[in-house]
Design a protein around this motif. Sequence first.
Motif, PDB file in Angstrom:
ATOM      1  N   PRO A   9       0.797  -1.240   0.000  1.00  0.00           N
ATOM      2  CA  PRO A   9       0.000   0.000   0.000  1.00  0.00           C
ATOM      3  C   PRO A   9       0.825   1.283   0.000  1.00  0.00           C
ATOM      4  O   PRO A   9       0.500   2.209  -0.756  1.00  0.00           O
ATOM      5  N   PRO A  10       1.900   1.409   0.795  1.00  0.00           N
ATOM      6  CA  PRO A  10       2.686   2.652   0.726  1.00  0.00           C
ATOM      7  C   PRO A  10       3.318   2.863  -0.657  1.00  0.00           C
ATOM      8  O   PRO A  10       3.426   3.994  -1.125  1.00  0.00           O
ATOM      9  N   CYS A  11       3.700   1.769  -1.311  1.00  0.00           N
ATOM     10  CA  CYS A  11       4.273   1.876  -2.660  1.00  0.00           C
ATOM     11  C   CYS A  11       3.248   2.454  -3.621  1.00  0.00           C
ATOM     12  O   CYS A  11       3.559   3.352  -4.414  1.00  0.00           O
ATOM     13  N   ILE A  12       2.057   1.937  -3.558  1.00  0.00           N
ATOM     14  CA  ILE A  12       0.985   2.369  -4.454  1.00  0.00           C
ATOM     15  C   ILE A  12       0.606   3.823  -4.176  1.00  0.00           C
ATOM     16  O   ILE A  12       0.379   4.608  -5.095  1.00  0.00           O
ATOM     17  N   HIS A  13       0.593   4.194  -2.910  1.00  0.00           N
ATOM     18  CA  HIS A  13       0.248   5.562  -2.526  1.00  0.00           C
ATOM     19  C   HIS A  13       1.231   6.575  -3.112  1.00  0.00           C
ATOM     20  O   HIS A  13       0.846   7.701  -3.441  1.00  0.00           O
ATOM     21  N   GLU A  14       2.489   6.194  -3.265  1.00  0.00           N
ATOM     22  CA  GLU A  14       3.511   7.117  -3.788  1.00  0.00           C
ATOM     23  C   GLU A  14       3.389   7.367  -5.293  1.00  0.00           C
ATOM     24  O   GLU A  14       3.861   8.399  -5.785  1.00  0.00           O
ATOM     25  N   MET A  15       2.787   6.463  -6.021  1.00  0.00           N
ATOM     26  CA  MET A  15       2.804   6.540  -7.489  1.00  0.00           C
ATOM     27  C   MET A  15       2.246   7.855  -8.058  1.00  0.00           C
ATOM     28  O   MET A  15       2.900   8.465  -8.914  1.00  0.00           O
ATOM     29  N   PRO A  16       1.074   8.339  -7.649  1.00  0.00           N
ATOM     30  CA  PRO A  16       0.604   9.620  -8.194  1.00  0.00           C
ATOM     31  C   PRO A  16       1.549  10.786  -7.879  1.00  0.00           C
ATOM     32  O   PRO A  16       1.738  11.681  -8.708  1.00  0.00           O
ATOM     33  N   ALA A  17       2.163  10.763  -6.700  1.00  0.00           N
ATOM     34  CA  ALA A  17       3.124  11.816  -6.346  1.00  0.00           C
ATOM     35  C   ALA A  17       4.356  11.752  -7.246  1.00  0.00           C
ATOM     36  O   ALA A  17       4.903  12.787  -7.638  1.00  0.00           O
ATOM     37  N   ILE A  26      10.906   0.317 -10.197  1.00  0.00           N
ATOM     38  CA  ILE A  26      11.321  -1.067 -10.410  1.00  0.00           C
ATOM     39  C   ILE A  26      10.500  -1.961  -9.498  1.00  0.00           C
ATOM     40  O   ILE A  26      10.618  -1.901  -8.272  1.00  0.00           O
ATOM     41  N   ASN A  27       9.668  -2.781 -10.115  1.00  0.00           N
ATOM     42  CA  ASN A  27       8.840  -3.704  -9.348  1.00  0.00           C
ATOM     43  C   ASN A  27       9.711  -4.859  -8.861  1.00  0.00           C
ATOM     44  O   ASN A  27      10.433  -5.482  -9.639  1.00  0.00           O
ATOM     45  N   ALA A  28       9.609  -5.161  -7.591  1.00  0.00           N
ATOM     46  CA  ALA A  28      10.442  -6.189  -6.979  1.00  0.00           C
ATOM     47  C   ALA A  28       9.645  -7.469  -6.737  1.00  0.00           C
ATOM     48  O   ALA A  28       8.630  -7.464  -6.043  1.00  0.00           O
ATOM     49  N   GLY A  29      10.104  -8.548  -7.349  1.00  0.00           N
ATOM     50  CA  GLY A  29       9.626  -9.871  -7.013  1.00  0.00           C
ATOM     51  C   GLY A  29       8.354 -10.357  -7.665  1.00  0.00           C
ATOM     52  O   GLY A  29       7.868 -11.428  -7.308  1.00  0.00           O
ATOM     53  N   GLY A  34      21.658  -3.166  -1.838  1.00  0.00           N
ATOM     54  CA  GLY A  34      21.624  -3.335  -0.391  1.00  0.00           C
ATOM     55  C   GLY A  34      20.303  -2.887   0.214  1.00  0.00           C
ATOM     56  O   GLY A  34      20.285  -2.287   1.282  1.00  0.00           O
ATOM     57  N   LEU A  35      19.196  -3.198  -0.455  1.00  0.00           N
ATOM     58  CA  LEU A  35      17.880  -2.772   0.025  1.00  0.00           C
ATOM     59  C   LEU A  35      17.402  -3.651   1.169  1.00  0.00           C
ATOM     60  O   LEU A  35      17.776  -4.810   1.267  1.00  0.00           O
ATOM     61  N   ARG A  36      16.517  -3.070   1.996  1.00  0.00           N
ATOM     62  CA  ARG A  36      16.010  -3.795   3.159  1.00  0.00           C
ATOM     63  C   ARG A  36      14.493  -3.877   3.212  1.00  0.00           C
ATOM     64  O   ARG A  36      13.956  -4.570   4.059  1.00  0.00           O
ATOM     65  N   GLY A  37      13.791  -3.146   2.377  1.00  0.00           N
ATOM     66  CA  GLY A  37      12.338  -3.175   2.423  1.00  0.00           C
ATOM     67  C   GLY A  37      11.729  -2.365   1.306  1.00  0.00           C
ATOM     68  O   GLY A  37      12.429  -1.725   0.525  1.00  0.00           O
ATOM     69  N   LEU A  38      10.406  -2.395   1.241  1.00  0.00           N
ATOM     70  CA  LEU A  38       9.653  -1.665   0.231  1.00  0.00           C
ATOM     71  C   LEU A  38       8.695  -0.696   0.908  1.00  0.00           C
ATOM     72  O   LEU A  38       8.150  -1.032   1.960  1.00  0.00           O
ATOM     73  N   PRO A  39       8.459   0.439   0.325  1.00  0.00           N
ATOM     74  CA  PRO A  39       9.207   0.975  -0.808  1.00  0.00           C
ATOM     75  C   PRO A  39      10.574   1.485  -0.377  1.00  0.00           C
ATOM     76  O   PRO A  39      10.764   1.899   0.767  1.00  0.00           O
ATOM     77  N   THR A  40      11.502   1.445  -1.287  1.00  0.00           N
ATOM     78  CA  THR A  40      12.806   2.092  -1.110  1.00  0.00           C
ATOM     79  C   THR A  40      13.060   2.927  -2.353  1.00  0.00           C
ATOM     80  O   THR A  40      12.890   2.445  -3.470  1.00  0.00           O
ATOM     81  N   VAL A  71      13.857   4.782   2.846  1.00  0.00           N
ATOM     82  CA  VAL A  71      13.164   3.522   3.086  1.00  0.00           C
ATOM     83  C   VAL A  71      11.815   3.872   3.679  1.00  0.00           C
ATOM     84  O   VAL A  71      11.737   4.542   4.708  1.00  0.00           O
ATOM     85  N   GLY A  72      10.756   3.445   3.013  1.00  0.00           N
ATOM     86  CA  GLY A  72       9.408   3.777   3.453  1.00  0.00           C
ATOM     87  C   GLY A  72       8.815   4.874   2.589  1.00  0.00           C
ATOM     88  O   GLY A  72       9.453   5.405   1.681  1.00  0.00           O
ATOM     89  N   GLU A  73       7.595   5.197   2.895  1.00  0.00           N
ATOM     90  CA  GLU A  73       6.821   6.155   2.108  1.00  0.00           C
ATOM     91  C   GLU A  73       7.252   7.595   2.383  1.00  0.00           C
ATOM     92  O   GLU A  73       7.643   7.941   3.495  1.00  0.00           O
ATOM     93  N   LYS A  74       7.166   8.418   1.337  1.00  0.00           N
ATOM     94  CA  LYS A  74       7.482   9.833   1.446  1.00  0.00           C
ATOM     95  C   LYS A  74       6.556  10.601   0.507  1.00  0.00           C
ATOM     96  O   LYS A  74       6.149  10.072  -0.526  1.00  0.00           O
ATOM     97  N   GLU A  75       6.225  11.822   0.856  1.00  0.00           N
ATOM     98  CA  GLU A  75       5.406  12.676  -0.018  1.00  0.00           C
ATOM     99  C   GLU A  75       6.344  13.348  -1.016  1.00  0.00           C
ATOM    100  O   GLU A  75       6.911  14.400  -0.744  1.00  0.00           O
TER     101      GLU A  75
END
Length: 165
Positions: free
Chosen positions: A63-71, A89-92, A126-132, A147-151
């Motif tokens: 969900p945080p990944c998807i929320h960032e897309m319009p921004a 880049i979609n992971a996995g 060296g990523l640890r989570g999504l979104p990054t 790492v994590g969601e940002k506006e």
Amino acid sequence: MLKSSVFSLPLILALIIFISGFSTTLSADGMTHRFTQVEGSSAALDDYKGKVLLVNFWATWCPPCIHEMPAFNRLQQTFADEPFQIIAINAGEAQETVVDFLEAFETELIFPVWLDPEWKGFGEFGLRGLPTTLLFDKDGNLIERVVGEKEWDQPDVYEPIRSLF
């Protein structure tokens, strides 16, 4: 005592070599992994040398990944006349899953979407989570890792990016 320090030296050297393998530049000798674009062609971040890059690793189930897309769309539009590119880049996930998601998504994305079904970018960066999200300057140097969601479409985000042009 001397014996244990002799054994620790190779371990320390191996650790230094391992850590240095996570290069923070997009130089020709680093970050050479090729990704598949959602349309099927091959691409690499090296292909965008000379541009400021914002590279977002995401997934359709995040969900945080998807929320960032319009921004990200608005940010790409803000810098449309600058040497700036966002790449998601979609992971996995399989290509079909991503294509189905993009077709159903309410916003058409104006930046490239790439695939990393085997999570190779996680090791390479060296990523640890999504979104990054990784911000690279025009020379390919890593400037910021989020790492994590940002506006991403807020004025306080624009200035640090603008300073890289």
